[in-house]
Design a protein around this motif. Structure first.
Motif, PDB file in Angstrom:
ATOM      1  N   SER A 125       0.823  -1.199   0.000  1.00  0.00           N
ATOM      2  CA  SER A 125       0.000   0.000   0.000  1.00  0.00           C
ATOM      3  C   SER A 125       0.865   1.260   0.000  1.00  0.00           C
ATOM      4  O   SER A 125       1.832   1.382   0.751  1.00  0.00           O
ATOM      5  N   THR A 126       0.488   2.203  -0.859  1.00  0.00           N
ATOM      6  CA  THR A 126       1.207   3.478  -0.944  1.00  0.00           C
ATOM      7  C   THR A 126       0.570   4.545  -0.066  1.00  0.00           C
ATOM      8  O   THR A 126       1.157   5.609   0.133  1.00  0.00           O
ATOM      9  N   GLY A 127      -0.662   4.268   0.390  1.00  0.00           N
ATOM     10  CA  GLY A 127      -1.385   5.272   1.154  1.00  0.00           C
ATOM     11  C   GLY A 127      -2.046   6.331   0.300  1.00  0.00           C
ATOM     12  O   GLY A 127      -2.702   7.238   0.819  1.00  0.00           O
ATOM     13  N   LYS A 128      -1.893   6.221  -1.017  1.00  0.00           N
ATOM     14  CA  LYS A 128      -2.499   7.186  -1.935  1.00  0.00           C
ATOM     15  C   LYS A 128      -3.878   6.696  -2.377  1.00  0.00           C
ATOM     16  O   LYS A 128      -4.104   5.502  -2.543  1.00  0.00           O
ATOM     17  N   LYS A 129      -4.780   7.669  -2.593  1.00  0.00           N
ATOM     18  CA  LYS A 129      -6.140   7.343  -3.014  1.00  0.00           C
ATOM     19  C   LYS A 129      -6.424   7.971  -4.377  1.00  0.00           C
ATOM     20  O   LYS A 129      -6.129   9.145  -4.601  1.00  0.00           O
ATOM     21  N   VAL A 130      -7.010   7.157  -5.249  1.00  0.00           N
ATOM     22  CA  VAL A 130      -7.344   7.634  -6.590  1.00  0.00           C
ATOM     23  C   VAL A 130      -8.824   7.379  -6.861  1.00  0.00           C
ATOM     24  O   VAL A 130      -9.330   6.282  -6.585  1.00  0.00           O
ATOM     25  N   ALA A 184      -2.675   5.874 -18.661  1.00  0.00           N
ATOM     26  CA  ALA A 184      -2.932   6.978 -17.744  1.00  0.00           C
ATOM     27  C   ALA A 184      -2.620   6.564 -16.308  1.00  0.00           C
ATOM     28  O   ALA A 184      -2.065   7.345 -15.530  1.00  0.00           O
ATOM     29  N   ALA A 185      -2.958   5.322 -15.961  1.00  0.00           N
ATOM     30  CA  ALA A 185      -2.664   4.819 -14.611  1.00  0.00           C
ATOM     31  C   ALA A 185      -1.168   4.817 -14.345  1.00  0.00           C
ATOM     32  O   ALA A 185      -0.725   5.151 -13.232  1.00  0.00           O
ATOM     33  N   GLU A 186      -0.377   4.453 -15.335  1.00  0.00           N
ATOM     34  CA  GLU A 186       1.071   4.459 -15.161  1.00  0.00           C
ATOM     35  C   GLU A 186       1.569   5.889 -14.949  1.00  0.00           C
ATOM     36  O   GLU A 186       2.479   6.126 -14.119  1.00  0.00           O
ATOM     37  N   ASP A 187       0.977   6.852 -15.642  1.00  0.00           N
ATOM     38  CA  ASP A 187       1.394   8.233 -15.460  1.00  0.00           C
ATOM     39  C   ASP A 187       0.937   8.767 -14.106  1.00  0.00           C
ATOM     40  O   ASP A 187       1.667   9.521 -13.446  1.00  0.00           O
ATOM     41  N   ILE A 188      -0.254   8.370 -13.675  1.00  0.00           N
ATOM     42  CA  ILE A 188      -0.731   8.753 -12.343  1.00  0.00           C
ATOM     43  C   ILE A 188       0.213   8.182 -11.276  1.00  0.00           C
ATOM     44  O   ILE A 188       0.586   8.880 -10.329  1.00  0.00           O
ATOM     45  N   HIS A 189       0.582   6.925 -11.448  1.00  0.00           N
ATOM     46  CA  HIS A 189       1.486   6.284 -10.511  1.00  0.00           C
ATOM     47  C   HIS A 189       2.816   7.029 -10.428  1.00  0.00           C
ATOM     48  O   HIS A 189       3.354   7.289  -9.328  1.00  0.00           O
ATOM     49  N   ALA A 190       3.351   7.410 -11.574  1.00  0.00           N
ATOM     50  CA  ALA A 190       4.621   8.150 -11.603  1.00  0.00           C
ATOM     51  C   ALA A 190       4.469   9.500 -10.899  1.00  0.00           C
ATOM     52  O   ALA A 190       5.373   9.932 -10.152  1.00  0.00           O
ATOM     53  N   ALA A 191       3.332  10.153 -11.136  1.00  0.00           N
ATOM     54  CA  ALA A 191       3.111  11.447 -10.507  1.00  0.00           C
ATOM     55  C   ALA A 191       2.962  11.323  -8.997  1.00  0.00           C
ATOM     56  O   ALA A 191       3.483  12.157  -8.233  1.00  0.00           O
ATOM     57  N   LEU A 192       2.283  10.291  -8.540  1.00  0.00           N
ATOM     58  CA  LEU A 192       2.088  10.107  -7.098  1.00  0.00           C
ATOM     59  C   LEU A 192       3.402   9.734  -6.405  1.00  0.00           C
ATOM     60  O   LEU A 192       3.644  10.127  -5.257  1.00  0.00           O
ATOM     61  N   ARG A 193       4.230   8.983  -7.087  1.00  0.00           N
ATOM     62  CA  ARG A 193       5.541   8.635  -6.502  1.00  0.00           C
ATOM     63  C   ARG A 193       6.426   9.864  -6.374  1.00  0.00           C
ATOM     64  O   ARG A 193       7.266   9.958  -5.476  1.00  0.00           O
ATOM     65  N   ALA A 194       6.236  10.813  -7.291  1.00  0.00           N
ATOM     66  CA  ALA A 194       7.087  12.000  -7.283  1.00  0.00           C
ATOM     67  C   ALA A 194       6.655  13.016  -6.211  1.00  0.00           C
ATOM     68  O   ALA A 194       7.421  13.927  -5.874  1.00  0.00           O
ATOM     69  N   ASP A 195       5.434  12.862  -5.688  1.00  0.00           N
ATOM     70  CA  ASP A 195       4.947  13.797  -4.663  1.00  0.00           C
ATOM     71  C   ASP A 195       5.750  13.677  -3.371  1.00  0.00           C
ATOM     72  O   ASP A 195       6.132  12.579  -2.971  1.00  0.00           O
TER      73      ASP A 195
END
Length: 441
Positions: free
Chosen positions: A140-145, A430-441
């Motif tokens: 779990s990343t703790g992020k919600k989409v 799009a999910a892969e790009d969302i994932h990359a963006a959330l990791r960069a936060d």
């Protein structure tokens, strides 16, 4: 088809339950083991396989066919699902004849391609029916989409996001998930509640919650979703239907083809579904063909599919056109609707013949009709959406919209060509790009 006498008007029960069951049987029954091995043996396993290039989801087609040939269909299924988590449905509804199979070396050399779609169905069915899920969810990343729309794009995005460990909530306006896979394709392409079973199987990845009966603009707002979630993906499809724009369009018996297909797909008893004696379908795409063929299979005596352009301009593939003709559908081209005629209810519809530039020729024809289905395209419905372009949500190559934190894909977005397989690819990417963006936060 039955020789049962037909009555005038729109009515139910034109054919018996047994006849309807036969008519709506599986269009392409699944290969058995021997058939799959024989079909797989025809593949040349090309190094620079053109079929892979033609696949919108970039499935390694030679690899999965080789895995079938070596007796490991579960491995073949995982190869497919790693690129296309809805590979089972795509194997049923994809126009493979204009994608991977069209460029198959066997097709080029012999006019008989490797039946890639049926091989894909064989492999994916084997794994899905055994109930196992081939992927394990990440920590779990703790992020919600939030994902709005439980169709092919939304489900694909949700699965890939959950795979990466994000918590995903999927909202859908209907009472059941699946989108067009559940409500928008011909019943004979997806039998035995496959769309529903595929969704249940997909959710075994974990981390995905689906909330139905939730529509953007009615209890859901983009501002609210942005505030409550770390990212939002829109896969809302196209909810509106284009109007004919002709006199008499409001008469009884003039209906939307998408509504007819959805009603048929959800019907528990086809003998209770009403259909006309003389049915006219207006349009030239897959929806038009699906509506026309199913009207015929329900027992309509005369079914005409009328398209304003030439046959070569129809969006429906040649295979679909031939299927319609084989079921007794009359295809009329270069004819645009001019008026719906009748006293309260449709009795005839008038068309004006056109040339290749859609200019009227001055000649017209009237067709008897007690039921008319419009299949002339759908429109995006929604307020407060990100920037639109050509009537769809404008996105870049990764699915990003004009609003930070919001992505989109599938039929509602500008990137695709309104195919299930393309929607799956766009949701995944799009999910892969969302994932990359959330990791960069």
């Amino acid at each position: 088809m039955s020789n049962t006498p037909f009555s005038d008007g729109i009515q139910a029960g034109r054919l018996s339950s047994a006849e309807l069951s036969e008519n709506f049987g599986d269009l392409h029954p699944r290969y058995d083991v021997h058939e799959a091995l024989v079909a797989a043996d025809r593949c040349y396993f090309c190094h620079d396989a053109p079929c892979m290039t033609a696949c919108p989801t970039d499935i390694d087609i030679p690899l999965f066919i080789r895995q079938i040939a070596t007796g490991t269909p579960e491995a073949a299924a995982k190869t497919i699902f790693s690129q296309n988590i809805l590979g089972g449905m795509c194997a049923r509804v994809c126009p493979t004849e204009t994608l991977c199979e069209q460029v198959c070396v066997r097709e080029t050399a012999e006019g008989a391609p490797v039946e890639i779609g049926r091989l894909q169905r064989y492999a994916t069915d084997v794994l899905v029916e055994r109930g196992a899920h081939p992927f394990v969810r990440g920590a779990s990343t703790g992020k919600k989409v939030a994902v709005v729309g439980a169709g092919p794009a939304g489900l694909s995005a949700a699965h890939r996001l959950a795979l990466h460990g994000h918590d995903v909530t999927v909202y859908d306006a209907r009472a059941k998930a699946g989108g067009l896979n559940e409500f928008g394709i011909a019943a004979y392409k997806s039998v035995d509640s496959f769309a529903e079973r595929e969704v249940d199987w997909l959710l075994k990845i974990g981390g995905i919650t689906i909330e139905t009966g939730k529509k953007l603009g009615e209890g859901l707002s983009l501002d609210g979703l942005k505030a409550a979630f770390d990212a939002v993906f829109l896969g809302i499809g196209l909810g509106g239907v284009n109007a004919l724009g002709v006199e008499g369009e409001d008469k009884d018996g003039v209906e939307d083809a998408v509504g007819f297909i959805a009603e048929l797909r959800q019907a528990k008893d086809l003998t209770q579904l009403e259909i006309g004696r003389d049915v006219v379908v207006i349009g030239g795409g897959m929806t038009a063909v699906d509506a026309a063929v199913q009207a015929k299979l329900l027992g309509a005596l005369n079914v005409s599919l009328v398209y304003r352009r030439g046959k070569d301009r129809m969006n429906a593939s040649e295979f679909e056109q031939d299927l319609a003709a084989s079921k007794g559908v009359r295809i009329i081209t270069n004819a645009a609707p001019k008026a719906v005629i009748g006293n309260g209810a449709v009795r005839e519809i008038e068309f004006e013949y056109t040339d290749n530039d859609l200019k009227p020729t001055g000649q017209s024809v009237r067709l008897l009709a007690d039921q008319v289905f419009k299949a002339i395209g759908q429109t995006l419905v929604g307020e407060g959406l990100p920037t639109l372009e050509r009537g769809k949500i404008k996105v870049d190559e990764t699915g990003r919209t004009s609003v930070e934190g919001i992505w989109a894909g599938g039929d509602c977005a500008t990137g695709g060509d309104d195919l299930t397989v393309t929607a799956v690819a766009e949701g995944r990417d799009a999910a892969e790009d969302i994932h990359a963006a959330l990791r960069a936060d």
